[in-house]
Design a protein around this motif. Sequence first.
Motif, PDB file in Angstrom:
ATOM      1  N   UNK A  80       0.822  -1.214   0.000  1.00  0.00           N
ATOM      2  CA  UNK A  80       0.000   0.000   0.000  1.00  0.00           C
ATOM      3  C   UNK A  80       0.857   1.266   0.000  1.00  0.00           C
ATOM      4  N   UNK A  81       1.982   1.226   0.709  1.00  0.00           N
ATOM      5  CA  UNK A  81       2.853   2.403   0.697  1.00  0.00           C
ATOM      6  C   UNK A  81       3.487   2.597  -0.683  1.00  0.00           C
ATOM      7  N   UNK A  82       3.861   1.499  -1.335  1.00  0.00           N
ATOM      8  CA  UNK A  82       4.438   1.610  -2.680  1.00  0.00           C
ATOM      9  C   UNK A  82       3.403   2.081  -3.696  1.00  0.00           C
ATOM     10  N   UNK A  83       2.187   1.574  -3.576  1.00  0.00           N
ATOM     11  CA  UNK A  83       1.108   2.015  -4.461  1.00  0.00           C
ATOM     12  C   UNK A  83       0.885   3.523  -4.302  1.00  0.00           C
ATOM     13  N   UNK A  84       0.834   3.986  -3.051  1.00  0.00           N
ATOM     14  CA  UNK A  84       0.505   5.386  -2.776  1.00  0.00           C
ATOM     15  C   UNK A  84       1.608   6.352  -3.188  1.00  0.00           C
ATOM     16  N   UNK A  85       2.868   5.903  -3.187  1.00  0.00           N
ATOM     17  CA  UNK A  85       3.994   6.832  -3.345  1.00  0.00           C
ATOM     18  C   UNK A  85       4.859   6.590  -4.576  1.00  0.00           C
ATOM     19  N   UNK A  86       4.751   5.421  -5.216  1.00  0.00           N
ATOM     20  CA  UNK A  86       5.637   5.101  -6.325  1.00  0.00           C
ATOM     21  C   UNK A  86       7.039   4.737  -5.875  1.00  0.00           C
ATOM     22  N   UNK A  87       7.187   4.417  -4.583  1.00  0.00           N
ATOM     23  CA  UNK A  87       8.505   4.155  -4.012  1.00  0.00           C
ATOM     24  C   UNK A  87       8.520   2.815  -3.277  1.00  0.00           C
ATOM     25  N   UNK A  88       9.695   2.203  -3.228  1.00  0.00           N
ATOM     26  CA  UNK A  88       9.816   1.004  -2.411  1.00  0.00           C
ATOM     27  C   UNK A  88       9.455   1.344  -0.970  1.00  0.00           C
ATOM     28  N   UNK A  92       9.759   4.706   2.522  1.00  0.00           N
ATOM     29  CA  UNK A  92       8.654   5.448   3.145  1.00  0.00           C
ATOM     30  C   UNK A  92       8.584   5.254   4.655  1.00  0.00           C
ATOM     31  N   UNK A  93       9.446   4.383   5.193  1.00  0.00           N
ATOM     32  CA  UNK A  93       9.394   4.059   6.611  1.00  0.00           C
ATOM     33  C   UNK A  93       8.572   2.830   6.929  1.00  0.00           C
ATOM     34  N   UNK A  94       7.903   2.257   5.926  1.00  0.00           N
ATOM     35  CA  UNK A  94       7.074   1.072   6.145  1.00  0.00           C
ATOM     36  C   UNK A  94       7.932  -0.176   5.966  1.00  0.00           C
ATOM     37  N   UNK A  95       8.065  -0.962   7.025  1.00  0.00           N
ATOM     38  CA  UNK A  95       8.934  -2.135   7.025  1.00  0.00           C
ATOM     39  C   UNK A  95       8.238  -3.388   7.530  1.00  0.00           C
ATOM     40  N   UNK A  96       6.970  -3.254   7.967  1.00  0.00           N
ATOM     41  CA  UNK A  96       6.281  -4.372   8.596  1.00  0.00           C
ATOM     42  C   UNK A  96       4.783  -4.148   8.448  1.00  0.00           C
ATOM     43  N   UNK A 453      23.189  -4.352  -3.435  1.00  0.00           N
ATOM     44  CA  UNK A 453      23.245  -2.892  -3.626  1.00  0.00           C
ATOM     45  C   UNK A 453      21.890  -2.261  -3.324  1.00  0.00           C
ATOM     46  N   UNK A 454      20.829  -2.899  -3.808  1.00  0.00           N
ATOM     47  CA  UNK A 454      19.487  -2.373  -3.567  1.00  0.00           C
ATOM     48  C   UNK A 454      19.144  -2.422  -2.091  1.00  0.00           C
ATOM     49  N   UNK A 455      19.431  -3.551  -1.467  1.00  0.00           N
ATOM     50  CA  UNK A 455      19.179  -3.693  -0.031  1.00  0.00           C
ATOM     51  C   UNK A 455      19.915  -2.619   0.764  1.00  0.00           C
ATOM     52  N   UNK A 456      21.209  -2.435   0.474  1.00  0.00           N
ATOM     53  CA  UNK A 456      22.006  -1.473   1.226  1.00  0.00           C
ATOM     54  C   UNK A 456      21.511  -0.049   1.021  1.00  0.00           C
ATOM     55  N   UNK A 457      21.051   0.256  -0.192  1.00  0.00           N
ATOM     56  CA  UNK A 457      20.504   1.588  -0.443  1.00  0.00           C
ATOM     57  C   UNK A 457      19.213   1.799   0.339  1.00  0.00           C
ATOM     58  N   UNK A 458      18.329   0.809   0.312  1.00  0.00           N
ATOM     59  CA  UNK A 458      17.014   0.979   0.928  1.00  0.00           C
ATOM     60  C   UNK A 458      17.083   1.023   2.450  1.00  0.00           C
ATOM     61  N   UNK A 461      17.628   4.392   4.006  1.00  0.00           N
ATOM     62  CA  UNK A 461      16.621   5.433   3.765  1.00  0.00           C
ATOM     63  C   UNK A 461      16.371   6.229   5.040  1.00  0.00           C
ATOM     64  N   UNK A 462      16.247   7.554   4.874  1.00  0.00           N
ATOM     65  CA  UNK A 462      16.057   8.445   6.011  1.00  0.00           C
ATOM     66  C   UNK A 462      14.829   8.075   6.826  1.00  0.00           C
ATOM     67  N   UNK A 463      13.732   7.750   6.131  1.00  0.00           N
ATOM     68  CA  UNK A 463      12.487   7.443   6.849  1.00  0.00           C
ATOM     69  C   UNK A 463      12.523   6.093   7.550  1.00  0.00           C
ATOM     70  N   UNK A 464      13.481   5.256   7.188  1.00  0.00           N
ATOM     71  CA  UNK A 464      13.634   3.975   7.880  1.00  0.00           C
ATOM     72  C   UNK A 464      14.546   4.137   9.087  1.00  0.00           C
ATOM     73  N   UNK A 465      15.622   4.910   8.916  1.00  0.00           N
ATOM     74  CA  UNK A 465      16.541   5.143  10.029  1.00  0.00           C
ATOM     75  C   UNK A 465      15.858   5.946  11.129  1.00  0.00           C
ATOM     76  N   UNK A 466      15.131   6.975  10.714  1.00  0.00           N
ATOM     77  CA  UNK A 466      14.386   7.801  11.659  1.00  0.00           C
ATOM     78  C   UNK A 466      12.906   7.481  11.469  1.00  0.00           C
ATOM     79  N   UNK A 467      12.468   6.454  12.158  1.00  0.00           N
ATOM     80  CA  UNK A 467      11.113   5.945  11.984  1.00  0.00           C
ATOM     81  C   UNK A 467      10.066   7.007  12.309  1.00  0.00           C
ATOM     82  N   UNK A 468       8.960   7.019  11.573  1.00  0.00           N
ATOM     83  CA  UNK A 468       7.897   8.003  11.830  1.00  0.00           C
ATOM     84  C   UNK A 468       7.406   7.922  13.278  1.00  0.00           C
ATOM     85  N   UNK A 469       7.159   9.092  13.855  1.00  0.00           N
ATOM     86  CA  UNK A 469       6.655   9.173  15.219  1.00  0.00           C
ATOM     87  C   UNK A 469       5.207   9.632  15.227  1.00  0.00           C
TER      88      UNK A 469
END
Length: 585
Positions: A80-88, A92-96, A453-458, A461-469
């Motif tokens: 759903x996050x990929x559908x909404x944003x066009x991004x892996x 977006x911070x969504x990991x689970x 390479x893809x794994x390490x890039x993703x 991601x800023x939104x993954x390192x600093x999870x949404x609060x």
Amino acid sequence: MKIKHIFLAVSSCLLLFSVMGFAQEKSHPNIIIIITDDQGYGDLGITGNPHVQTPVIDKLATESISFNNFYVSPVCAPTRSSLMTGRYSLRTGVRDTYNGGAIMASNEVTIAEILKQADYKTGVFGKWHLGDNYPSRPSDQGFDESLIHLSGGMGQVGDITTYFKGDKSYFDPVLWHNNKKEAYRGYCSDIFTEEAIKFIERNKEAPFFCYLAFNAPHTPLQVPDKYYQQYRGIDPASGFENDNRPFSEMTEKDKEDARKVYAMVTNIDDNIGKLLQKLDDLNIADDTLIIFMTDNGPQQTRYVGGMRGRKGDVYQGGVRVPFYIKYSSFEKHKDIETMAAHIDILPTIAQICNVPLPTERIIDGKSLLPLMKGKGGDWDSRSLFFYWTRRYPELNYNMALRKGSYKLVGKTDYDAPIKDFELFDLDKDPYEQNNIVLENQTIANNLKEELHETYNELIASENLIHQPRIIIGSTHENPVILNRNDAGGQRGIWDQEELYGKWKVSIEKGLYDIKFKFINPVKANGRMYLETNGLVKHVLNKKEGTDIIEMKNVFFSEMDCDLIPFYAIGSKNIFPFWVEMRKID
């Protein structure tokens, strides 16, 4: 309010459309995206299932462009996050799907937000699953109207208004309409469709975006009896005896689950029929683009078109889904075999609707419009990345990369040699039965290098390192109810009582009244603790057998913190089911 920067000029998009020869088309068609929950590729008549009755969707498919190699994530919230944003999803911070990992960062730009640039009216009906609190709710992400259940599913622990209804959670539910609780009568899929139709009726004169996200046929498998009766006597494992494709053995429970799922899907089919009829009645069918898709493979074992795996797997059965797109100017009953994915939906809609994409971020998807118009393009060189493990991605485990006809699958250790991977040539082996990694180690190693390479890039991601609060104390949401879906802590946190849990929050300075709700009543003479950044507050509970403990007039300074509540009694620390925080000053 969040600030989002979008720089691409509309005039450049107009020029693009003029050059491509599409200027004669309606520049701002209505958009309807229909997505179902845990409906696998094989849960349609048109994909070869002899049991399930889906005449409306089958007909829609024959009137649409069908992408026959369309991919999503293995589970709900990431898709759903990929559908909404066009991004892996990891960007977006969504990991689970829970564990606090199904909250999409508020700085993401959604389909609804890009369409607001062209004055679209936007509505979501059904399953959101990208954050239940400010600033990640639909209303915070570009939707004018929202009617949703909470968390990943009705009847799940995060949906505090339906969880305690048990096996009736899909009937007469309390839902969240524009962030307020409202009681509804009827079956959930009927309700979401009826409200979507009302939204369309109210906005028929203006361009609209309607996101109809059914929570069915996700568990719990509840369906009106009249639909179940249509399938009561069938054997879902029959009819495939002369089929050379693989078919997993079904237990009696699998068969009963399939009957319920097919009943739920037929109910969805009927509801889609009502929606399509309304478009005809309003004389706007030709001005409306319709997408139908599902979010991942089936949760239970049943027919999945011969593919390997199911929901949660990176094999084809977990990630390949039906995708049909219909618009009056598009060719009917056209099949496209080129690999496409959920990340392509936002850029496709942006181009069709003549609205600019955000330019200050990576968009992983590509517009499918050139493919649909027969314009071709460079598609052979693209690759798609898949992963699924609980909590965070685990290198090489349930992880895959597809490029061209080759797909590398890792179900192994982080430092495993290439011989421990699986390599499939999907052109020759669409059911992933023959591992050819040993004979093609150069190809496999190249894919492994790109996978890493893809794994390490993703994961950087800023939104993954600093999870949404979750923001507490804002005027946009007061009180805030923190639910179990968004709680982190111990791996696999769900409805357990004795475990460590927490919520990642930003608290605004002020006084608060706090309620702690427990699944079961707690004994008296324990202490209710609340920890925030090392600041500890506690109160003695003198009530025997209460499931609500309160703290009044609690002062917090402004802070980002892990909010850690627990009830200590004897040797036990009991984690609340939900926590309500109301700012009172």
